[in-house]
Each structure stands twice: as C-alpha cells, then as structure tokens.
Design a protein around this motif. Sequence first.
Motif, PDB file in Angstrom:
ATOM      1  N   ASP A  99      43.515  38.178  56.325  1.00 30.42           N
ATOM      2  CA  ASP A  99      44.169  39.294  56.005  1.00 30.42           C
ATOM      3  C   ASP A  99      44.374  38.396  54.289  1.00 30.42           C
ATOM      4  O   ASP A  99      44.437  37.742  54.332  1.00 30.42           O
ATOM      5  N   ILE A 100      44.306  39.513  54.038  1.00 24.84           N
ATOM      6  CA  ILE A 100      44.269  39.085  52.505  1.00 24.84           C
ATOM      7  C   ILE A 100      44.718  40.086  51.238  1.00 24.84           C
ATOM      8  O   ILE A 100      44.582  42.066  51.517  1.00 24.84           O
ATOM      9  N   GLU A 101      45.282  40.384  50.788  1.00 24.35           N
ATOM     10  CA  GLU A 101      46.202  41.328  49.659  1.00 24.35           C
ATOM     11  C   GLU A 101      46.239  40.977  48.294  1.00 24.35           C
ATOM     12  O   GLU A 101      46.601  40.153  48.067  1.00 24.35           O
ATOM     13  N   LEU A 102      46.103  42.079  47.648  1.00 24.45           N
ATOM     14  CA  LEU A 102      45.749  41.913  46.518  1.00 24.45           C
ATOM     15  C   LEU A 102      47.263  42.848  45.917  1.00 24.45           C
ATOM     16  O   LEU A 102      46.606  44.391  45.903  1.00 24.45           O
ATOM     17  N   ALA A 103      47.833  42.270  44.914  1.00 26.61           N
ATOM     18  CA  ALA A 103      48.595  43.433  44.556  1.00 26.61           C
ATOM     19  C   ALA A 103      48.000  44.294  42.829  1.00 26.61           C
ATOM     20  O   ALA A 103      46.466  43.956  42.691  1.00 26.61           O
ATOM     21  N   GLU A 104      48.147  44.818  42.076  1.00 24.59           N
ATOM     22  CA  GLU A 104      48.285  45.653  40.841  1.00 24.59           C
ATOM     23  C   GLU A 104      47.553  44.731  39.676  1.00 24.59           C
ATOM     24  O   GLU A 104      48.359  43.685  39.309  1.00 24.59           O
ATOM     25  N   GLU A 105      46.409  44.756  39.225  1.00 21.24           N
ATOM     26  CA  GLU A 105      45.290  44.733  38.229  1.00 21.24           C
ATOM     27  C   GLU A 105      45.899  42.277  38.709  1.00 21.24           C
ATOM     28  O   GLU A 105      45.682  41.862  37.500  1.00 21.24           O
ATOM     29  N   CYS A 106      44.600  42.197  39.540  1.00 22.38           N
ATOM     30  CA  CYS A 106      44.921  41.244  40.209  1.00 22.38           C
ATOM     31  C   CYS A 106      42.886  40.753  40.072  1.00 22.38           C
ATOM     32  O   CYS A 106      42.725  41.976  40.842  1.00 22.38           O
ATOM     33  N   THR A 107      42.413  40.148  39.892  1.00 21.09           N
ATOM     34  CA  THR A 107      41.372  39.904  39.976  1.00 21.09           C
ATOM     35  C   THR A 107      40.991  38.610  40.755  1.00 21.09           C
ATOM     36  O   THR A 107      41.604  37.094  40.729  1.00 21.09           O
ATOM     37  N   VAL A 108      40.855  38.141  42.512  1.00 19.57           N
ATOM     38  CA  VAL A 108      40.122  37.617  43.390  1.00 19.57           C
ATOM     39  C   VAL A 108      38.582  37.449  43.525  1.00 19.57           C
ATOM     40  O   VAL A 108      38.112  38.007  44.036  1.00 19.57           O
ATOM     41  N   GLY A 136      45.052  45.953  45.147  1.00 17.84           N
ATOM     42  CA  GLY A 136      45.978  46.992  44.439  1.00 17.84           C
ATOM     43  C   GLY A 136      45.283  47.654  43.509  1.00 17.84           C
ATOM     44  O   GLY A 136      44.531  47.827  43.015  1.00 17.84           O
ATOM     45  N   ALA A 137      45.988  49.081  42.793  1.00 22.78           N
ATOM     46  CA  ALA A 137      45.706  49.395  41.576  1.00 22.78           C
ATOM     47  C   ALA A 137      45.089  48.497  40.950  1.00 22.78           C
ATOM     48  O   ALA A 137      45.341  47.694  40.296  1.00 22.78           O
ATOM     49  N   GLY A 138      43.944  48.674  39.879  1.00 22.60           N
ATOM     50  CA  GLY A 138      43.468  48.548  39.145  1.00 22.60           C
ATOM     51  C   GLY A 138      42.770  46.071  38.943  1.00 22.60           C
ATOM     52  O   GLY A 138      42.518  45.754  38.019  1.00 22.60           O
ATOM     53  N   SER A 139      43.191  46.143  40.548  1.00 22.03           N
ATOM     54  CA  SER A 139      42.531  44.789  41.049  1.00 22.03           C
ATOM     55  C   SER A 139      41.326  44.752  40.945  1.00 22.03           C
ATOM     56  O   SER A 139      40.415  45.730  40.773  1.00 22.03           O
ATOM     57  N   PHE A 162      38.154  47.174  54.273  1.00 21.20           N
ATOM     58  CA  PHE A 162      38.690  46.873  52.635  1.00 21.20           C
ATOM     59  C   PHE A 162      39.563  48.225  52.537  1.00 21.20           C
ATOM     60  O   PHE A 162      38.537  49.618  52.288  1.00 21.20           O
ATOM     61  N   HIS A 163      40.783  47.951  51.908  1.00 26.26           N
ATOM     62  CA  HIS A 163      41.463  49.392  51.681  1.00 26.26           C
ATOM     63  C   HIS A 163      41.695  48.783  50.133  1.00 26.26           C
ATOM     64  O   HIS A 163      42.573  48.070  49.482  1.00 26.26           O
ATOM     65  N   LEU A 164      40.961  50.096  49.837  1.00 24.55           N
ATOM     66  CA  LEU A 164      41.293  49.898  47.845  1.00 24.55           C
ATOM     67  C   LEU A 164      42.030  51.032  47.595  1.00 24.55           C
ATOM     68  O   LEU A 164      42.577  51.731  48.299  1.00 24.55           O
ATOM     69  N   LYS A 165      42.824  51.144  46.408  1.00 23.70           N
ATOM     70  CA  LYS A 165      43.364  52.052  45.473  1.00 23.70           C
ATOM     71  C   LYS A 165      42.826  52.727  44.720  1.00 23.70           C
ATOM     72  O   LYS A 165      41.770  52.008  44.242  1.00 23.70           O
ATOM     73  N   ASP A 201      43.039  54.646  49.870  1.00 22.73           N
ATOM     74  CA  ASP A 201      43.414  55.723  49.401  1.00 22.73           C
ATOM     75  C   ASP A 201      43.807  56.082  51.043  1.00 22.73           C
ATOM     76  O   ASP A 201      44.162  57.819  51.215  1.00 22.73           O
ATOM     77  N   ASP A 202      43.420  55.560  51.864  1.00 23.66           N
ATOM     78  CA  ASP A 202      43.442  55.140  53.477  1.00 23.66           C
ATOM     79  C   ASP A 202      42.174  57.112  53.626  1.00 23.66           C
ATOM     80  O   ASP A 202      42.272  57.503  54.744  1.00 23.66           O
ATOM     81  N   ARG A 203      41.021  56.753  52.787  1.00 22.11           N
ATOM     82  CA  ARG A 203      40.292  58.377  52.728  1.00 22.11           C
ATOM     83  C   ARG A 203      38.734  56.995  53.348  1.00 22.11           C
ATOM     84  O   ARG A 203      38.279  56.165  52.543  1.00 22.11           O
ATOM     85  N   LEU A 204      38.098  56.928  54.713  1.00 24.76           N
ATOM     86  CA  LEU A 204      36.984  56.047  54.626  1.00 24.76           C
ATOM     87  C   LEU A 204      35.765  56.581  53.710  1.00 24.76           C
ATOM     88  O   LEU A 204      36.090  57.667  53.999  1.00 24.76           O
ATOM     89  N   VAL A 205      35.515  55.986  53.024  1.00 24.77           N
ATOM     90  CA  VAL A 205      34.088  56.517  52.710  1.00 24.77           C
ATOM     91  C   VAL A 205      32.947  55.190  52.202  1.00 24.77           C
ATOM     92  O   VAL A 205      31.873  56.322  51.784  1.00 24.77           O
ATOM     93  N   PHE A 206      32.798  54.632  52.954  1.00 20.88           N
ATOM     94  CA  PHE A 206      31.561  53.704  53.297  1.00 20.88           C
ATOM     95  C   PHE A 206      31.733  52.788  54.504  1.00 20.88           C
ATOM     96  O   PHE A 206      32.842  52.223  55.025  1.00 20.88           O
TER      97      PHE A 206
END
Length: 320
Positions: A99-108, A136-139, A162-165, A201-206
Amino acid sequence: MFSSTQKNMELASGKGEDKPETVIKTEKSQSRPEAKGRAVFQPTRENGQVVAVTNTVLQYTYPLKLLLPQNVSETKTCQWLYVITFGGGLVAGDNIQLDIELAEECTVVVTTQASTKVFHRVDDLVTCQTVEAKVGAGSLLVFLPDPVVCYKDAAYRQKQVFHLKQGSSLVLLDWYTSGRIARGECWEFQSYHSTNSIHLDDRLVFRDVVHLQDTPLLPVHQAMAQYNVVGMCVLIGPALSNLYNKLLKELGRSKPYGYKYNMEVVLSVSPLRFKKEEEEIHGAVVRVMAFTTTQVFTEMERILQELFPRLGGNPFENKY
C-alpha cells in the motif's frame, strides 16, 4: 493465448458421449498469508511552498522489504522508494500486499533493484502480488518497476489499483518477459495474470487485463512469435500533459510511404480521454513489444526523459 481483456480461460472440445472432452482449468488462487508493506509520504512546506517530500510511514514484513535511499534523488522534492524481496524473487505461494499513499503535492518514484523473478509452482500454490496506491491532489506518482520474469512452470497473479484525485498524475509501467532466455526458457510458465485499474475520485477510468496461458490450439510461445518482452506504460494527469501530447504526435502520426519499420521494437500509442464534472481529462497509453529488455529500457528512458529533472535523476540509469 494473449488478450488484453481476457478473463479465466476454459476451452472444451468434443461433442457427444463417444468423444473425450479436453478442458483447460485455471489455477486456484492458493497462497500463504499476506506479506504486507505500507509507505506514506507527506510534503514539507515553507512559506506555502513544498521544499521536501518526507516519508512518514514505512512498514513491511518478510519477504518484502522497502528501502528509501537518501542520495538517489538530486532534489528533496522527490522521494524514491525501492521495493525488494528477500531471496531474489517470489516463490510459490508468496502473497505480497503493498500500500502506497501520497498526500497532496508530493512527487514519488517507486521502482525496484532488479526484475521480479517468479519461481516455479509447487503444490498448486500461486504467487500473488497486489499493489494499491492513493495519489493526492497535485501529486505525481511514477511507478516504474523492473519487468516480471516468470520461470518455467510458474503461476503468477498480479493486481494493481491506483486511486487518483482531481489534479493528480500517474506514470504506470507494467511489463514482463518470456522467462530466463539465457537458459532456453521461452514462454514456458503455467500462467500469467495481471490487472491494472485506475480510478479518479472513485470512478473507474482505465482497466487493462492480461491473461497468458497455453491452450491446445495455441501455445503462448507460438502466439508471441519472436518477441520476448511485452509492456504497457500509462500516462495520465496534468503534470504529464506536455509529455503525452508529444507522444501522441510522434507515435500516432501516419508513417510516410516506404517507411521501414524496426521489427525488433514495436511501439504504439493511443489517447486516453474522459470527462469528470464537465472537465476533460487526458492521457495516453503506450504499448511495446521487443526482443530484449534492454530495448524496452532504452525506449522508456527516451519517452520519460522530460520528467527526470522533476524526479531528480534517471530511474533507468545503470539498469542495463
């Protein structure tokens, strides 16, 4: 058999009571208890600006190990995470959950030190690996593992979600080889199953699903012909707009009459477009087939080189 949307395969031949029936059965997903890993990243701000990305949670259990080298990136605003398994690979029954989690405005950057080797199947145990990431948003998450190498008679199942904001971005590389080519193994594993899903945002896009398994009518090695490496790279999000627009122009344009293709490396690109709350989101999907891993490393390095300044280095350097 190779398919990007194939589910469990089962083929029967023969009709009537006098003819024997041939059935291909899929493997049972038997495995050991999960080996869990978790990594969480947070930004450090000064005067409202992000000056560093810091790892705040790093947990793992055997045979999984997570490393955070301090000097691999030339910039503090990008953190690199290496995913390693003890013993040099995954044995039958290994069950990895990361499990990997990025808060807002991170680059990993998430990568590996070497290919993920999957050893032969024992006692009907399947080797499983699951990755779930929240961005997170902006990451920006750059997920660049080395290829999966399934040994002869291996059975491997992989799921990556992968869950994107809104405003977050993702580079996802997923690829695999025919096996230990130097030892004469060429598409001799029992089965390979990989599912990649991206949600915004919880919607499957790919979603992309690959299932490789021999059938009496078509063995995998025959379907793959001379190619030993197959891969897919997804680019999505505003941080990558210049990159995927350039790729769509470069790889998507029609070739001139008489153009000589390089049959050793086949590249294709397709646009990824969808709407979210009346806003159009863009991306691209690059697919590649090649003779060698070195050829794929070279192409991925060329495609993603514009990102290296933000990442603070080249993730493909010294890997071939």
